[in-house]
Write a protein that holds these residues in place. Structure first.
Motif, PDB file in Angstrom:
ATOM      1  N   ALA A 179      65.448  75.214   7.882  1.00 36.90           N
ATOM      2  CA  ALA A 179      64.863  76.546   8.031  1.00 36.90           C
ATOM      3  C   ALA A 179      65.757  77.354   8.962  1.00 36.90           C
ATOM      4  O   ALA A 179      66.173  76.867  10.015  1.00 36.90           O
ATOM      5  N   GLY A 180      66.044  78.578   8.576  1.00 34.49           N
ATOM      6  CA  GLY A 180      66.906  79.432   9.378  1.00 34.49           C
ATOM      7  C   GLY A 180      66.417  79.638  10.793  1.00 34.49           C
ATOM      8  O   GLY A 180      67.208  79.778  11.725  1.00 34.49           O
ATOM      9  N   SER A 181      65.116  79.623  10.990  1.00 37.45           N
ATOM     10  CA  SER A 181      64.564  79.813  12.332  1.00 37.45           C
ATOM     11  C   SER A 181      64.987  78.695  13.282  1.00 37.45           C
ATOM     12  O   SER A 181      65.011  78.894  14.493  1.00 37.45           O
ATOM     13  N   LYS A 182      65.350  77.524  12.767  1.00 38.37           N
ATOM     14  CA  LYS A 182      65.785  76.406  13.605  1.00 38.37           C
ATOM     15  C   LYS A 182      67.229  76.523  14.050  1.00 38.37           C
ATOM     16  O   LYS A 182      67.652  75.808  14.961  1.00 38.37           O
ATOM     17  N   ILE A 183      67.998  77.395  13.415  1.00 44.47           N
ATOM     18  CA  ILE A 183      69.419  77.516  13.752  1.00 44.47           C
ATOM     19  C   ILE A 183      69.785  78.915  14.233  1.00 44.47           C
ATOM     20  O   ILE A 183      70.949  79.255  14.325  1.00 44.47           O
ATOM     21  N   THR A 184      68.794  79.716  14.556  1.00 42.93           N
ATOM     22  CA  THR A 184      69.046  81.073  15.026  1.00 42.93           C
ATOM     23  C   THR A 184      69.316  81.044  16.528  1.00 42.93           C
ATOM     24  O   THR A 184      68.481  81.410  17.333  1.00 42.93           O
TER      25      THR A 184
END
Length: 88
Positions: free
Chosen positions: A72-77
């Protein structure tokens, strides 16, 4: 070495990726090699040129060691250097 277990804490530049889910249906299926990364964006070299795509609104698929990993992109933002070394 990048593995399925530690990919979140590594650099993404040079990896091939594909967007498999997004708030923008027009980018689902977009794939290519990541050529640059900032806190909130990936620059991806695709067949149709370089595209800058927000990380947080997408789910990203990577192939590492023969395994497909979805992140999920939220984990790598985060800024890349804030993630590297396990600070994720």
């Amino acid at each position: 070495m990048i593995t399925a277990d530690n990919i979140v804490s590594h650099e993404f530049i040079g990896l091939h990726t594909e967007i498999i889910q997004s708030t923008n249906p027009q980018v689902v299926g977009l794939n290519g090699r990541i050529i640059n990364e900032t806190k909130s964006m990936f620059s991806i070299n695709t067949e149709k040129g370089v595209k800058s795509i927000a990380k947080s609104t997408n789910s990203w698929k990577f192939s590492i060691g023969g395994k497909e990993i979805v992140i999920a992109g939220s984990k790598i933002t985060k800024r890349p250097f804030d993630r590297i070394g396990g600070k994720a």
